[in-house]
Enzyme design. Structure first.
Site, PDB file in Angstrom:
ATOM      1  N   LYS A  75      29.850  -3.787 -33.405  1.00  0.00           N
ATOM      2  CA  LYS A  75      28.687  -3.433 -34.238  1.00  0.00           C
ATOM      3  C   LYS A  75      27.774  -2.401 -33.565  1.00  0.00           C
ATOM      4  CE  LYS A  75      28.424  -7.814 -36.742  1.00  0.00           C
ATOM      5  NZ  LYS A  75      27.594  -8.954 -37.144  1.00  0.00           N
ATOM      6  N   ASP A 111      23.284  -7.970 -42.041  1.00  0.00           N
ATOM      7  CA  ASP A 111      22.994  -9.296 -41.462  1.00  0.00           C
ATOM      8  C   ASP A 111      21.501  -9.598 -41.588  1.00  0.00           C
ATOM      9  OD1 ASP A 111      25.562  -9.955 -40.714  1.00  0.00           O
ATOM     10  OD2 ASP A 111      25.354  -9.191 -38.670  1.00  0.00           O
TER      11      ASP A 111
END
Ligand code: NAP
Length: 298
Positions: A75, A111
């Protein structure tokens, strides 16, 4: 009733999950169910890749008209590869969703939105004015902090196995509402509206609890970001004590829905995504997915 599966054609958009490992991801299940439910010409696949392979795959998929998600351990590397960074990517230094517009590769970190939605569900309200204890200081914890700070949380304490990592996360955020705890001692006199498990503990049924709940004075609600094929020990412990609790399934659905909306620019069929997840996981996990069903203590 979902629409019949569309055939794969030369026009089908390829959306891929990039990470290592990816074999156990539930995103292909929820996203393909969503594509099918919405009648979209797209397919979601998972590609295990190394960090060296990431730039080519990510840019190639996006510029070919597709897009994707990025998971562990890539990420942060993805945040450096994309060209247009959303505020959530700049805030967290992590990117989990990418696509292209006019030849420019964009990225976001859904997220943050996924956690916000799951936290509101377990708290029964946005986190404004709350006191929160966050266990863990990895990538997920950064998204948690961004969402809590943006949502107006009043006091956020971080406790992590590796103190220096918690200190690094807190100094990156640079907000006086964030406090790093060197240990759990003294928590027995503290009150928190929400406890978040953002560690990996709970992924395996044999894992120890991330924190014994008897060590904290009072906890109003618990959100365990871990999800899987079994009820996490932390959610089970909360249930025994009558504390409202949920595992990470709702966050998974919510972050996936936010990614869907970035790729397709239309509302995600979130019920179809929940249904697909419920069918894929054990009943104990599915029970915490549907809205308003955060597990209550016996
Ligand atoms: P990560 O960056 O690898 O961070 C892992 C965290 O767990 C670190 O704080 C680490 O502490 C801690 N940890 C690992 N093993 C531990 C142990 N034995 N004892 C105590 N602490 C331990 O992972 P992440 O991306 O933040 O993910 C964390 C969890 O959140 C995972 O379970 C992941 O599946 C879940 N997650 C769920 C969603 C969702 O949609 N529900 C989204 C993102 C993540 P150290 O710093 O000391 O190593």
């Amino acid at each position: 009733m979902s629409s019949p599966a569309r055939p794969i054609t030369a026009a089908t958009r390829v959306i891929a999950l990039l990470g290592d490992p990816v074999a156990h991801s539930l995103s292909p299940i929820t996203q393909n169910a969503a594509f099918q439910d919405a009648g979209l010409d797209g397919v979601y696949v998972a590609c295990r890749c190394t960090q060296a392979e990431l730039p080519g795959l990510l840019r190639g998929l996006a510029l070919a008209g597709g897009g994707g998600n990025v998971t562990l351990p890539h990420k942060e590397a993805a945040a450096a590869i994309i060209e247009a960074r959303s505020p959530a990517v700049r805030r967290t230094g992590a990117c989990n969703t990418f696509w292209a517009e006019d030849g420019v590769v964009h990225g976001d970190n859904t997220d943050v939105a996924g956690f916000r939605r799951a936290a509101e569900q377990v708290l029964g309200a946005p986190p404004a004015g709350t006191r929160v204890l966050v266990l863990g200081a990895g990538g997920a914890a950064r998204a948690v902090l961004a969402a809590l700070l943006d949502g107006g949380a009043e006091h956020i304490a971080i406790l992590n196995r590796t103190l220096s990592r918690a200190q690094a996360v807190a100094s990156r955020v640079g907000d006086r509402r964030v406090h790093v705890l060197a240990s759990a001692s003294g928590l027995d006199t503290e009150r928190f509206d929400l406890l978040v498990n953002a560690t990996r503990l709970g992924l395996s049924p044999d894992d120890a609890l991330p924190l014994g709940l008897e060590r904290v004075g009072r906890v109003g609600a618990i959100l365990d970001l871990v999800y899987g094929m079994h009820e996490t020990a932390l959610v089970g412990e909360a249930r025994k004590r009558g504390i409202p609790a949920a595992n990470g399934a709702e966050m998974l659905v919510a972050q996936g829905a936010a990614s869907f909306e970035l790729w397709w620019r239309q509302r995600a069929p979130i019920s179809a995504m929940r249904r697909a997840l419920e069918q894929a996981v054990a009943p104990a996990v599915a029970a915490s997915v549907a809205p308003g069903t955060a597990t209550q203590g016996a």
